[in-house]
Design a protein around this motif. Structure first.
Motif, PDB file in Angstrom:
ATOM      1  N   GLU A  87       1.071  -1.188   0.300  1.00 21.59           N
ATOM      2  CA  GLU A  87      -0.058  -0.202   0.391  1.00 21.59           C
ATOM      3  C   GLU A  87       1.070   1.191  -0.242  1.00 21.59           C
ATOM      4  OE1 GLU A  87      -3.109   0.018  -0.218  1.00 21.59           O
ATOM      5  OE2 GLU A  87      -3.294  -2.312  -0.436  1.00 21.59           O
ATOM      6  N   PRO A  88       0.459   2.326  -0.687  1.00 21.50           N
ATOM      7  CA  PRO A  88       1.449   4.029  -0.895  1.00 21.50           C
ATOM      8  C   PRO A  88       1.551   4.481   0.701  1.00 21.50           C
ATOM      9  CG  PRO A  88      -0.600   3.548  -1.871  1.00 21.50           C
ATOM     10  CD  PRO A  88      -0.763   2.267  -1.417  1.00 21.50           C
ATOM     11  N   GLU A  89       0.178   3.418   1.232  1.00 23.05           N
ATOM     12  CA  GLU A  89       0.615   4.046   2.673  1.00 23.05           C
ATOM     13  C   GLU A  89       1.896   4.009   3.670  1.00 23.05           C
ATOM     14  OE1 GLU A  89      -3.668   3.474   2.691  1.00 23.05           O
ATOM     15  OE2 GLU A  89      -1.739   3.592   1.376  1.00 23.05           O
TER      16      GLU A  89
ATOM     17  N   VAL B 147       5.858  13.631   2.772  1.00 22.59           N
ATOM     18  CA  VAL B 147       5.612  14.557   3.743  1.00 22.59           C
ATOM     19  C   VAL B 147       6.190  13.209   4.610  1.00 22.59           C
ATOM     20  CG1 VAL B 147       3.434  13.865   5.361  1.00 22.59           C
ATOM     21  CG2 VAL B 147       3.325  15.059   3.259  1.00 22.59           C
ATOM     22  N   TYR B 148       6.471  11.858   4.572  1.00 20.74           N
ATOM     23  CA  TYR B 148       7.517  11.507   5.660  1.00 20.74           C
ATOM     24  C   TYR B 148       8.755  11.514   5.529  1.00 20.74           C
ATOM     25  CZ  TYR B 148       3.519   7.697   5.334  1.00 20.74           C
ATOM     26  OH  TYR B 148       2.005   6.780   5.577  1.00 20.74           O
ATOM     27  N   ARG B 149       8.754  12.061   4.706  1.00 20.45           N
ATOM     28  CA  ARG B 149      10.651  12.499   4.592  1.00 20.45           C
ATOM     29  C   ARG B 149      10.544  13.912   5.437  1.00 20.45           C
ATOM     30  NH1 ARG B 149      13.974  16.153   1.387  1.00 20.45           N
ATOM     31  NH2 ARG B 149      15.818  15.211   1.413  1.00 20.45           N
ATOM     32  N   ALA B 150       9.999  14.719   4.905  1.00 17.84           N
ATOM     33  CA  ALA B 150       9.665  15.190   6.365  1.00 17.84           C
ATOM     34  C   ALA B 150       9.346  15.954   8.100  1.00 17.84           C
ATOM     35  CB  ALA B 150       8.613  16.433   5.970  1.00 17.84           C
TER      36      ALA B 150
ATOM     37  N   GLY C 282      10.195  12.623   8.914  1.00 15.00           N
ATOM     38  CA  GLY C 282      11.471  12.047   9.612  1.00 15.00           C
ATOM     39  C   GLY C 282      11.051  10.381   9.181  1.00 15.00           C
ATOM     40  N   LYS C 283      10.060  10.232   8.479  1.00 17.86           N
ATOM     41  CA  LYS C 283       9.742   8.708   8.438  1.00 17.86           C
ATOM     42  C   LYS C 283      10.465   8.118   7.821  1.00 17.86           C
ATOM     43  CE  LYS C 283       4.946   9.694  10.539  1.00 17.86           C
ATOM     44  NZ  LYS C 283       3.317   9.816  10.189  1.00 17.86           N
ATOM     45  N   LEU C 284      11.011   8.113   6.373  1.00 21.70           N
ATOM     46  CA  LEU C 284      11.797   7.075   5.504  1.00 21.70           C
ATOM     47  C   LEU C 284      13.488   6.584   6.343  1.00 21.70           C
ATOM     48  CD1 LEU C 284      11.366   9.223   2.217  1.00 21.70           C
ATOM     49  CD2 LEU C 284       9.907   7.220   3.030  1.00 21.70           C
ATOM     50  N   SER C 285      13.382   5.473   6.180  1.00 21.00           N
ATOM     51  CA  SER C 285      14.165   5.259   6.195  1.00 21.00           C
ATOM     52  C   SER C 285      15.353   5.297   5.459  1.00 21.00           C
ATOM     53  CB  SER C 285      14.369   3.362   5.829  1.00 21.00           C
ATOM     54  OG  SER C 285      14.068   2.957   4.330  1.00 21.00           O
ATOM     55  N   LYS C 286      16.703   4.833   5.321  1.00 18.05           N
ATOM     56  CA  LYS C 286      18.169   6.094   4.567  1.00 18.05           C
ATOM     57  C   LYS C 286      17.709   5.425   3.060  1.00 18.05           C
ATOM     58  CE  LYS C 286      23.221   7.190   4.391  1.00 18.05           C
ATOM     59  NZ  LYS C 286      24.144   6.264   5.160  1.00 18.05           N
ATOM     60  N   ALA C 287      17.728   3.969   3.151  1.00 15.48           N
ATOM     61  CA  ALA C 287      17.247   3.359   1.386  1.00 15.48           C
ATOM     62  C   ALA C 287      16.675   4.130   0.868  1.00 15.48           C
ATOM     63  CB  ALA C 287      17.283   1.761   2.072  1.00 15.48           C
ATOM     64  N   ASP C 288      15.313   4.040   1.399  1.00 16.47           N
ATOM     65  CA  ASP C 288      14.172   4.755   0.804  1.00 16.47           C
ATOM     66  C   ASP C 288      14.518   6.257   0.649  1.00 16.47           C
ATOM     67  OD1 ASP C 288      12.828   2.274   1.290  1.00 16.47           O
ATOM     68  OD2 ASP C 288      10.800   3.128   2.765  1.00 16.47           O
ATOM     69  N   GLU C 289      14.985   6.856   1.378  1.00 19.52           N
ATOM     70  CA  GLU C 289      15.328   8.789   1.099  1.00 19.52           C
ATOM     71  C   GLU C 289      16.270   8.080  -0.013  1.00 19.52           C
ATOM     72  OE1 GLU C 289      16.496  12.430   3.309  1.00 19.52           O
ATOM     73  OE2 GLU C 289      16.579  10.415   4.662  1.00 19.52           O
ATOM     74  N   ILE C 290      16.817   7.583   0.273  1.00 24.48           N
ATOM     75  CA  ILE C 290      17.909   8.124  -1.124  1.00 24.48           C
ATOM     76  C   ILE C 290      17.782   7.259  -2.550  1.00 24.48           C
ATOM     77  CG2 ILE C 290      20.348   6.866  -2.322  1.00 24.48           C
ATOM     78  CD1 ILE C 290      21.981   6.285   0.689  1.00 24.48           C
ATOM     79  N   GLU C 291      16.252   6.679  -1.933  1.00 19.25           N
ATOM     80  CA  GLU C 291      16.153   6.386  -3.538  1.00 19.25           C
ATOM     81  C   GLU C 291      14.635   6.862  -4.175  1.00 19.25           C
ATOM     82  OE1 GLU C 291      14.383   2.924  -6.440  1.00 19.25           O
ATOM     83  OE2 GLU C 291      16.358   2.962  -5.735  1.00 19.25           O
ATOM     84  N   PHE C 292      14.267   7.352  -2.442  1.00 19.80           N
ATOM     85  CA  PHE C 292      12.790   8.519  -3.503  1.00 19.80           C
ATOM     86  C   PHE C 292      13.509  10.146  -3.977  1.00 19.80           C
ATOM     87  CE2 PHE C 292      11.775  12.608  -2.021  1.00 19.80           C
ATOM     88  CZ  PHE C 292      10.503  13.037  -2.424  1.00 19.80           C
TER      89      PHE C 292
END
Length: 306
Positions: free
Chosen positions: A257-259, A273-276, A278-288
């Motif tokens: 799910e997108p959530e 929003v999740y990045r702002a 602080g909910k994204l993991s480092k791997a997800d933030e880099i991929e994003f």
């Protein structure tokens, strides 16, 4: 426009509740308990107070009936009940793998449903939403249109038209012509998939929306309304729940799910929003950032320690 439902409900509900309370206190409570409730004060009922009792039945009783009709018109006929104690919004999912269209909507609007993609027909030129504006001498100023997907009855000869339905897709649109490109995008996606026939592999942030109920600060930042509009919008939001697709539908094709996985599913606004927050993991933030950010931001996230 949920803030309009919020402010309208306040200005309709409070006077109606006041009338109901007055009717009960002046007309009903004296008959049950030999006491009269003057709004916030309880006093013993005396025979000389009979004019107040008659006032309750002859004046407040008809007003109470009128308030019942008003509330029925407001919440049911005008549809404001869909803004409170229900889904925060409807959700629709087009699945190329199953060739199904999955729909989440309040029970009063038809309830959740699953449709065969091949049976749906697009309506991109439906008129009539601006009739009220035309009557008021302001043609076009309050006109709203929408892409409509029509599901015909299973049996054309069925007098009850079992299976007939209509799905309003996407945002309200200023003109009829705006519905056709939206339909063509959906059609190409379902027929060819992303990465082909002008369907991008990843869409931009401006074409996505947040999956979930926004906070007041987030809503104000995205929609830029005034303070009062934000407050009345949140009055509607706090009573609602976020709709989730049933697991048994398997409508996510295994992607999640997108959530839960905004980066993997391409939910850009949700990932922002999740990045702002602080909910994204480092791997997800880099991929994003690799797909939707700048090279400098991606490099900074890569070099940053956990």
């Amino acid at each position: 426009m949920q803030w309009k439902a919020g402010i309208g409900t306040i200005f309709i509900l409070l006077p109606c509740l006041t009338v109901f309370w007055g009717f009960y206190g002046f007309a009903v409570h004296p008959l049950l308990f030999d006491q009269l409730i003057a709004f916030f004060r309880v006093i013993s009922y005396e025979p000389e107070m009979s004019p107040l009792l008659w006032m309750g039945w002859l004046l407040l009783f008809p007003l109470s009936l009128g308030c019942c009709v008003l509330l029925w018109l407001w919440f049911d006929i005008m549809g404001v009940r869909t803004c409170f104690f229900t889904y925060a919004r409807g959700r629709i999912r087009f699945n190329r793998v199953t060739r199904k269209v999955y729909l989440l909507r309040p029970r009063g609007c038809g309830g959740n449903a699953v449709f065969d993609w091949d049976r749906l027909r697009a309506i991109v030129d439906m008129d009539g939403y601006d009739l009220l504006a035309r009557k008021n001498g302001a043609p076009g100023k309050a006109a709203y249109y929408s892409l409509i997907l029509y599901h015909p009855p299973f049996d054309a000869a069925d007098p009850h038209a079992n299976g007939e339905d209509a799905i309003f897709v996407g945002p309200t649109l200023p003109t009829q012509q705006d519905a056709a490109p939206l339909w063509e995008y959906i059609r190409r996606y379902m027929e060819y998939g992303p990465g082909r026939e002008c369907i991008p592999e990843r869409i931009g942030q401006e074409h996505t929306t947040y999956c979930g109920k926004p906070s007041s600060s987030q809503y104000k930042l995205e929609q830029r309304p005034g303070v009062m509009e934000t407050a009345y919008h949140m009055l509607s939001q706090v009573t609602c729940s976020w709709p989730a697709f049933p697991k048994e539908w398997q409508s996510d094709s295994g992607m999640g799910e997108p959530e839960d996985k905004p980066v993997q599913t391409g939910a850009v606004m949700t990932a922002l929003v999740y990045r702002a927050q602080g909910k994204l993991s480092k791997a997800d933030e880099i991929e994003f950032l690799r797909h939707w950010g700048t090279a400098e931001a991606a490099q900074e996230a890569t070099s940053r320690r956990e």
